[in-house]
Motif scaffolding. Sequence first.
Motif, PDB file in Angstrom:
ATOM      1  N   ASN A   6       0.829  -1.190   0.000  1.00 24.22           N
ATOM      2  CA  ASN A   6       0.000   0.000   0.000  1.00 24.22           C
ATOM      3  C   ASN A   6       0.866   1.243   0.000  1.00 24.22           C
ATOM      4  N   GLU A   7       0.251   2.392   0.242  1.00 23.71           N
ATOM      5  CA  GLU A   7       1.001   3.644   0.323  1.00 23.71           C
ATOM      6  C   GLU A   7       2.025   3.608   1.446  1.00 23.71           C
ATOM      7  N   GLY A   8       3.032   4.465   1.336  1.00 20.27           N
ATOM      8  CA  GLY A   8       4.000   4.587   2.416  1.00 20.27           C
ATOM      9  C   GLY A   8       3.427   5.339   3.604  1.00 20.27           C
ATOM     10  N   LYS A   9       4.233   5.477   4.629  1.00 19.19           N
ATOM     11  CA  LYS A   9       3.793   6.170   5.849  1.00 19.19           C
ATOM     12  C   LYS A   9       4.785   7.266   6.203  1.00 19.19           C
ATOM     13  N   ILE A  10       4.277   8.295   6.856  1.00 15.87           N
ATOM     14  CA  ILE A  10       5.149   9.339   7.391  1.00 15.87           C
ATOM     15  C   ILE A  10       5.484   8.994   8.835  1.00 15.87           C
ATOM     16  N   PHE A  11       6.771   8.970   9.156  1.00 15.09           N
ATOM     17  CA  PHE A  11       7.216   8.781  10.537  1.00 15.09           C
ATOM     18  C   PHE A  11       7.948  10.038  10.986  1.00 15.09           C
ATOM     19  N   VAL A  12       7.446  10.642  12.041  1.00 20.31           N
ATOM     20  CA  VAL A  12       8.029  11.875  12.566  1.00 20.31           C
ATOM     21  C   VAL A  12       8.846  11.538  13.813  1.00 20.31           C
ATOM     22  N   ILE A  13      10.118  11.910  13.793  1.00 17.69           N
ATOM     23  CA  ILE A  13      10.995  11.673  14.941  1.00 17.69           C
ATOM     24  C   ILE A  13      11.313  13.019  15.589  1.00 17.69           C
ATOM     25  N   SER A  14      10.969  13.161  16.855  1.00 17.55           N
ATOM     26  CA  SER A  14      11.316  14.373  17.598  1.00 17.55           C
ATOM     27  C   SER A  14      11.963  13.964  18.918  1.00 17.55           C
ATOM     28  N   GLY A  15      12.569  14.940  19.539  1.00 17.67           N
ATOM     29  CA  GLY A  15      13.158  14.684  20.856  1.00 17.67           C
ATOM     30  C   GLY A  15      13.940  15.895  21.293  1.00 17.67           C
ATOM     31  N   ARG A 185       7.915  -1.302  10.992  1.00 20.72           N
ATOM     32  CA  ARG A 185       7.457  -2.585  10.427  1.00 20.72           C
ATOM     33  C   ARG A 185       6.039  -2.898  10.891  1.00 20.72           C
ATOM     34  N   ILE A 186       5.802  -2.672  12.172  1.00 13.49           N
ATOM     35  CA  ILE A 186       4.519  -3.057  12.761  1.00 13.49           C
ATOM     36  C   ILE A 186       3.393  -2.139  12.277  1.00 13.49           C
ATOM     37  N   GLU A 187       3.703  -0.892  12.036  1.00 16.59           N
ATOM     38  CA  GLU A 187       2.679   0.024  11.511  1.00 16.59           C
ATOM     39  C   GLU A 187       2.129  -0.491  10.181  1.00 16.59           C
ATOM     40  N   LYS A 188       2.996  -1.192   9.435  1.00 18.81           N
ATOM     41  CA  LYS A 188       2.593  -1.779   8.142  1.00 18.81           C
ATOM     42  C   LYS A 188       1.613  -2.939   8.343  1.00 18.81           C
ATOM     43  N   GLN A 189       1.613  -3.509   9.548  1.00 19.80           N
ATOM     44  CA  GLN A 189       0.742  -4.657   9.818  1.00 19.80           C
ATOM     45  C   GLN A 189      -0.638  -4.227  10.282  1.00 19.80           C
ATOM     46  N   LYS A 190      -0.866  -2.920  10.306  1.00 18.03           N
ATOM     47  CA  LYS A 190      -2.189  -2.459  10.722  1.00 18.03           C
ATOM     48  C   LYS A 190      -3.197  -2.724   9.621  1.00 18.03           C
ATOM     49  N   VAL A 191      -4.344  -3.215  10.024  1.00 20.98           N
ATOM     50  CA  VAL A 191      -5.391  -3.556   9.059  1.00 20.98           C
ATOM     51  C   VAL A 191      -5.780  -2.323   8.243  1.00 20.98           C
ATOM     52  N   LYS A 192      -5.820  -1.176   8.915  1.00 25.79           N
ATOM     53  CA  LYS A 192      -6.231   0.051   8.202  1.00 25.79           C
ATOM     54  C   LYS A 192      -5.225   0.436   7.116  1.00 25.79           C
ATOM     55  N   ASN A 193      -4.061  -0.196   7.134  1.00 24.78           N
ATOM     56  CA  ASN A 193      -3.028   0.068   6.127  1.00 24.78           C
ATOM     57  C   ASN A 193      -3.198  -0.793   4.867  1.00 24.78           C
ATOM     58  N   LEU A 194      -4.094  -1.790   4.945  1.00 24.53           N
ATOM     59  CA  LEU A 194      -4.319  -2.670   3.788  1.00 24.53           C
ATOM     60  C   LEU A 194      -5.044  -1.907   2.673  1.00 24.53           C
ATOM     61  N   PRO A 195      -4.772  -2.268   1.414  1.00 23.48           N
ATOM     62  CA  PRO A 195      -5.509  -1.640   0.309  1.00 23.48           C
ATOM     63  C   PRO A 195      -7.014  -1.863   0.478  1.00 23.48           C
ATOM     64  N   ALA A 196      -7.809  -0.933  -0.001  1.00 21.45           N
ATOM     65  CA  ALA A 196      -9.271  -0.975   0.170  1.00 21.45           C
ATOM     66  C   ALA A 196      -9.876  -2.253  -0.415  1.00 21.45           C
ATOM     67  N   ASN A 197      -9.294  -2.730  -1.517  1.00 23.02           N
ATOM     68  CA  ASN A 197      -9.866  -3.914  -2.198  1.00 23.02           C
ATOM     69  C   ASN A 197      -9.181  -5.207  -1.764  1.00 23.02           C
ATOM     70  N   PHE A 198      -8.558  -5.188  -0.578  1.00 28.36           N
ATOM     71  CA  PHE A 198      -7.733  -6.329  -0.172  1.00 28.36           C
ATOM     72  C   PHE A 198      -8.501  -7.655  -0.148  1.00 28.36           C
ATOM     73  N   ILE A 199      -9.626  -7.707   0.568  1.00 22.42           N
ATOM     74  CA  ILE A 199     -10.340  -8.984   0.744  1.00 22.42           C
ATOM     75  C   ILE A 199     -10.772  -9.546  -0.610  1.00 22.42           C
ATOM     76  N   GLU A 200     -11.345  -8.682  -1.412  1.00 23.50           N
ATOM     77  CA  GLU A 200     -11.748  -9.022  -2.779  1.00 23.50           C
ATOM     78  C   GLU A 200     -10.605  -9.716  -3.545  1.00 23.50           C
ATOM     79  N   GLU A 201      -9.425  -9.112  -3.494  1.00 26.18           N
ATOM     80  CA  GLU A 201      -8.260  -9.649  -4.208  1.00 26.18           C
ATOM     81  C   GLU A 201      -7.764 -10.936  -3.552  1.00 26.18           C
ATOM     82  N   TYR A 202      -7.814 -10.958  -2.243  1.00 23.58           N
ATOM     83  CA  TYR A 202      -7.331 -12.116  -1.481  1.00 23.58           C
ATOM     84  C   TYR A 202      -8.165 -13.361  -1.789  1.00 23.58           C
ATOM     85  N   ILE A 203      -9.466 -13.189  -1.870  1.00 28.65           N
ATOM     86  CA  ILE A 203     -10.358 -14.315  -2.150  1.00 28.65           C
ATOM     87  C   ILE A 203     -10.125 -14.847  -3.562  1.00 28.65           C
TER      88      ILE A 203
END
Lengths: 205, 205
Positions: A6-15, A185-203
């Motif tokens: 899917n799309e990439g993610k923005i990770f903001v590092i502050s400190g 890595r784990i943020e990529k495992q979030k269900v909300k990160n899956l493509p919208a048509n995921f189940i359709e394609e998976y089946i």
Amino acid sequence: MDLFKNEGKIFVISGPSGSGKSTIANALLEEPDTVFSISMTTRKIREGEVDGVNYYFVTDEEYDRTVAEGGFLEHAEIYNHKYGTPKKPALENLKKGLNVILEIEMQGALQVKESYPDAVLIFVLPPSLKILRERIENRGTDSKEEIDKRMAATVKELDYLKDYDYYIVNDIKEVAVETVKNIMRIEKQKVKNLPANFIEEYIKE
Amino acid sequence: MDLFKNEGKIFVISGPSGSGKSTIANALLEEPDTVFSISMTTRKIREGEVDGVNYYFVTDEEYDRTVAEGGFLEHAEIYNHKYGTPKKPALENLKKGLNVILEIEMQGALQVKESYPDAVLIFVLPPSLKILRERIENRGTDSKEEIDKRMAATVKELDYLKDYDYYIVNDIKEVAVETVKNIMRIEKQKVKNLPANFIEEYIKE
């Protein structure tokens, strides 16, 4: 597996200054499909810095024009200098499936979260304020007065922690780096990160 | 660091029959401060299962009494058998700072999320439906009719995926286990997981 891509993610590092956020942010580039967002700044270039690598060093006029064009994902003034994250390259990289790392201070981080709620905000904490002070002292680049000012600023910056998604204690650098990589890595495992048509394609597969 | 120590978390592992969710759930016990939630069930004990280890095997009367007392975090009927997660031991373990692993099906998982929103829901997916079918066939314990029924059930179960927090593709078992362990570790790094008085204590230190 392309199905999960899917799309990439923005990770903001502050400190706080001296928390080691830059070292951590740089190490994240070892992850696949990960790029750094390069900020614009009006501050003077420091020894060892390269224009277009560490920052785009610009004039006040160039900076103000970008603000006027709505061209920043966030921008802020810190210690009398202006900093901003150019919007266009960041969004283009996300579309390509790349993670975009932003190393910015807290005001900017919250602006990013507001304009792009999917951004993941990570706050790098020193093991303790005492250790932070020692680290800054050992660096030997700041006067006692400057260090006192930085420490006071750090205490204030902790107020922003509550608006961040994750905290990292930078005790052992390698552990801190690995933990932030795991967040990516784990943020990529979030269900909300899956493509919208995921189940359709998976089946179908 | 004790400063960062807080309550434990509930991790719910679900997945279609044959997805390998049990293997993954069991491997999570290798993580520190992690315990299994033991469900109650009215189904008959199977060969190799131990009462009080795999399940508490109870009568319909005992089960119904626990429902009436509000003693379940979730409960559901599947394939004509009743299953439930006793509430009291789970909440006691969280208070002690232990992670609690629940291996339950989807209806139950959503009940847990409703009654305990901080629960982290993880959905174990086989690499594909074709591979899932092969795995169940190779197990050699189910008739073709039963396998067809299970496959149809699996397709329906995918509807629940959207309500889960994370998905895991169980392609290589060791990778899947490590990914779920990372979810457990990373969930601890969430700012909302810090004790309420964290900053106060951190500044003092």
